[in-house]
Design a protein around this motif. Sequence first.
Motif, PDB file in Angstrom:
ATOM      1  N   ASN A 527     -17.013   5.101  32.457  1.00  0.00           N
ATOM      2  CA  ASN A 527     -16.730   6.247  31.590  1.00  0.00           C
ATOM      3  C   ASN A 527     -15.243   6.571  31.563  1.00  0.00           C
ATOM      4  OD1 ASN A 527     -17.539   8.315  29.834  1.00  0.00           O
ATOM      5  ND2 ASN A 527     -17.740   9.810  31.490  1.00  0.00           N
ATOM      6  N   SER A 528     -14.411   5.573  31.847  1.00  0.00           N
ATOM      7  CA  SER A 528     -12.977   5.829  31.962  1.00  0.00           C
ATOM      8  C   SER A 528     -12.362   6.301  30.659  1.00  0.00           C
ATOM      9  CB  SER A 528     -12.251   4.569  32.450  1.00  0.00           C
ATOM     10  OG  SER A 528     -12.447   3.503  31.534  1.00  0.00           O
ATOM     11  N   SER A 529     -12.974   5.939  29.535  1.00  0.00           N
ATOM     12  CA  SER A 529     -12.462   6.375  28.230  1.00  0.00           C
ATOM     13  C   SER A 529     -13.419   7.333  27.537  1.00  0.00           C
ATOM     14  CB  SER A 529     -12.190   5.156  27.343  1.00  0.00           C
ATOM     15  OG  SER A 529     -11.152   4.365  27.864  1.00  0.00           O
ATOM     16  N   GLY A 530     -14.289   7.942  28.314  1.00  0.00           N
ATOM     17  CA  GLY A 530     -15.228   8.893  27.731  1.00  0.00           C
ATOM     18  C   GLY A 530     -16.359   8.243  26.976  1.00  0.00           C
ATOM     19  N   THR A 531     -16.669   6.988  27.301  1.00  0.00           N
ATOM     20  CA  THR A 531     -17.681   6.241  26.551  1.00  0.00           C
ATOM     21  C   THR A 531     -19.108   6.743  26.794  1.00  0.00           C
ATOM     22  OG1 THR A 531     -17.539   4.605  28.334  1.00  0.00           O
ATOM     23  CG2 THR A 531     -16.378   4.107  26.285  1.00  0.00           C
ATOM     24  N   LEU A 532     -19.316   7.559  27.827  1.00  0.00           N
ATOM     25  CA  LEU A 532     -20.658   8.110  28.062  1.00  0.00           C
ATOM     26  C   LEU A 532     -20.906   9.380  27.246  1.00  0.00           C
ATOM     27  CD1 LEU A 532     -21.170   7.553  31.901  1.00  0.00           C
ATOM     28  CD2 LEU A 532     -21.464   5.965  29.993  1.00  0.00           C
ATOM     29  N   GLY A 533     -19.856   9.865  26.588  1.00  0.00           N
ATOM     30  CA  GLY A 533     -20.019  10.947  25.630  1.00  0.00           C
ATOM     31  C   GLY A 533     -20.375  12.293  26.209  1.00  0.00           C
ATOM     32  N   ASP A 534     -20.104  12.506  27.495  1.00  0.00           N
ATOM     33  CA  ASP A 534     -20.534  13.741  28.163  1.00  0.00           C
ATOM     34  C   ASP A 534     -19.387  14.705  28.401  1.00  0.00           C
ATOM     35  OD1 ASP A 534     -19.145  12.379  30.091  1.00  0.00           O
ATOM     36  OD2 ASP A 534     -20.712  12.513  31.622  1.00  0.00           O
ATOM     37  N   SER A 535     -18.270  14.516  27.708  1.00  0.00           N
ATOM     38  CA  SER A 535     -17.064  15.341  27.787  1.00  0.00           C
ATOM     39  C   SER A 535     -16.282  15.150  29.081  1.00  0.00           C
ATOM     40  CB  SER A 535     -17.376  16.832  27.588  1.00  0.00           C
ATOM     41  OG  SER A 535     -17.967  17.405  28.747  1.00  0.00           O
ATOM     42  N   THR A 536     -16.662  14.123  29.882  1.00  0.00           N
ATOM     43  CA  THR A 536     -15.923  13.813  31.102  1.00  0.00           C
ATOM     44  C   THR A 536     -15.476  12.355  31.060  1.00  0.00           C
ATOM     45  OG1 THR A 536     -17.674  12.886  32.535  1.00  0.00           O
ATOM     46  CG2 THR A 536     -17.600  15.276  32.293  1.00  0.00           C
ATOM     47  N   THR A 537     -14.769  11.955  32.102  1.00  0.00           N
ATOM     48  CA  THR A 537     -14.445  10.535  32.283  1.00  0.00           C
ATOM     49  C   THR A 537     -14.973  10.052  33.629  1.00  0.00           C
ATOM     50  OG1 THR A 537     -12.266  11.164  33.150  1.00  0.00           O
ATOM     51  CG2 THR A 537     -12.392  10.579  30.807  1.00  0.00           C
ATOM     52  N   THR A 538     -16.051  10.657  34.071  1.00  0.00           N
ATOM     53  CA  THR A 538     -16.679  10.298  35.343  1.00  0.00           C
ATOM     54  C   THR A 538     -17.773   9.267  35.099  1.00  0.00           C
ATOM     55  OG1 THR A 538     -16.258  12.512  36.211  1.00  0.00           O
ATOM     56  CG2 THR A 538     -17.902  11.162  37.355  1.00  0.00           C
ATOM     57  N   SER A 539     -17.646   8.119  35.728  1.00  0.00           N
ATOM     58  CA  SER A 539     -18.658   7.082  35.572  1.00  0.00           C
ATOM     59  C   SER A 539     -19.939   7.475  36.279  1.00  0.00           C
ATOM     60  CB  SER A 539     -18.132   5.749  36.118  1.00  0.00           C
ATOM     61  OG  SER A 539     -16.976   5.342  35.417  1.00  0.00           O
TER      62      SER A 539
END
Length: 753
Positions: A527-539
């Motif tokens: 999730n380094s580029s926000g790819t999980l879409g949860d407003s964070t960059t936490t994998s």
Amino acid sequence: MSVVRGGGRNRFILGLVLCLGWLSGCAGPVAPSEEASDPGVVRAAATAPTWTVVRAGRLHSLGLQADGTVWAWGRNKYGQLGNNTTTDRLVPVKVTGLTGAVVDIAAGNEHSVAVKADGTVWAWGLNDLGQLGDNTTTTRLKPVKVTGLTGVTAVAAGYRYSLALKTDGTVWAWGDNDSGKLGDGTRVRKLKPVQVVGLTGVAGLSAGFSHSLAFKTDGTVWGWGGNSGGQLGDGTNYYERLTPVQASGLTGVVALTARSVTSFALKSDGTVWAWGLNFGGELGDGTTTNRLTAVQLPGFTHAVALGTGDGANLVATADGTVWSWGGNSNGQLGDGTTATHMTPAPVLALSGAVSLSSGQEHALAVKSNGSLWAWGGNLTGQLGDGFPRQYLSRTASLFTGAKAVAGGEYFSVGLKLDGTVWAWGRNEQGQLGDGTTQDHWAPAQVPGLASVAAVLARDSYALALKTDGTVWAWGGNASGQLGDGTTVSRASPAQVPGLTDVTALAAGEGFVLAVKTDGTVWAWGSNSSGTLGDSTTTSRATPQAVPGLAGVQSVAAGNLFAVALKTDGTLWAWGSNGSGQLGDGSDTYGPPRPTPGLVPGLGGVVSVAAGDSHGVALKSDGTVWAWGDNYRGQLGDGSGYIGRTPVQALGLTGGTAIAAGGSHTLALQSDGTVWAWGYNGNGQLGDGFTDDQLAPAQVPNIIGATAVAAGGYHSFARRSTGAVWGWGDNGEGQLGTGNAGYRVVPYQVTPTP
């Protein structure tokens, strides 16, 4: 690259020196016909030729047959195959214009040399520094006579220079003279042969990258040229010697070979000796200690032949075993692996070799029965088996009965109509799902998976969606993309815990998206580029819902961005926008967007796909639209400029399906034709060339296609019969043809010359 010949126990000894120089662009290989009965089997000659000697150049190969004819195969950019063309050849072709029997051959970096029975020398290929010896610097596509040489018995070819041994025991040299490797007391190149100063009574010779070696009838060794690594063996690492100096402490030598900055010698007592640079364990003594004088290699007391090269050092022993050590990135050690070895290990499936040679990536052998064997890299067809590393036009895959195919970076996964899953290609992370990390080049069933409805592949991991709505994952897991709460890779499929009712999946670089029957999207992994879409960059290593996203029917995932297609035909994107891949027209220098946003201006979308950094959409009217990175032309608008908002692919209507590879795009038309555009460096556009295309172009010779798929650098099309065509990169066997761009174990080459 160099040849050695001497008396004693081994009348035909050869070696090969490291062919330094970076790989430059090469002509595209000629792909074999699809109609071969089994693409995994080397085609046999009607009457098998009898080979006597082989020589490996950097990326080309030469062979001498018992009838005195010379054959060549592999890279041919400079005419080094001698057939009056510059086209690479995947099988041996006869060298043009060499009348009369040839008795010796040598393969240099990009040139070739032969000695006829009448004692004359002939050369062809690159001639930029006079290495052909015809008093010019004109490259020759077929053999020309070397000026003023007669009475020659043996030749050697090094990096842009050549050596010849005469019957009177003198040595002659021509071509590049960097570091004084011509041995005439100067550093000046020579366009025709000059005598090596002060050297007589020579019985054998070898040409390396910057140094030359010779052994005399009295068994002593002499060297000249570069010596920065101590490769002349005189006890110093004095930069260069412009005339021959004696190697310290060596007697009884009957064969030798020179490579980059190392040297090897075979003594009449069957021992092997080595000296020179040993930074990576190249000498084979189990250490990384440089040697300024020769040291005996442990374990060799009955050696009979030598052959060394860029990665593979080769020795044959009296019991028929061949031993190898050194670099092994392309399997050139022939031990069934790609692991480097600092000490000799047996080459598998090979015995009784009488001639050995190795190039930058490959190795060759002739056995006592006259058969030719090859292993290692096959980038330019230098193994001679007829199979290319890259298929520039479509070829038949061995995967049949297909319902769907998915391409990862260097592997592929297929779904059969019966719901079983099959995989092939690279397997270093267990992405083939067979419980091992062993590559295989033909489709093999993934155990334990049945009732599968869809498959996906990305980088080094794979996914399967079952008909019951569960998701199964295997392969690399460094970012938690397998969804099992860990970052441990798996070589067998395991169910993603807590995830049911899934209807669609997308696999990105280290992250996964899943659509449920209720239209929500769930995500996990990097999730380094926000790819999980949860407003964070936490994998996260387990699935969680993407907040605020509903009514979704399908998803697509790129390297650092994601796209969702809603049932109303709109697209929503999130993640990195460094190449405009969010499609909203915003500044590409801004930070990633970790929550979904509307891709404006696109409606009526029925399908979406994502490459590394570009998105693709198919609209209900059959047009194709794309946005994001366009450096390779993957948007298809003819411009090559980044698309911050969607642009229409030129000339395409009637589209029914799309697929996106790393930097290329595919579209299936309603008439069953396939169109491709974008990056083509590996032939993934299937047009017979390797030039990028900025606009859609039809893939030739494909009709009746019903589906398309794209991997990192390769492509597939499926027919209604369940047959699959593939094209593009096959270096790891990812096309499923039963062959790949390298061989880790020797095999007999039996093409029809």
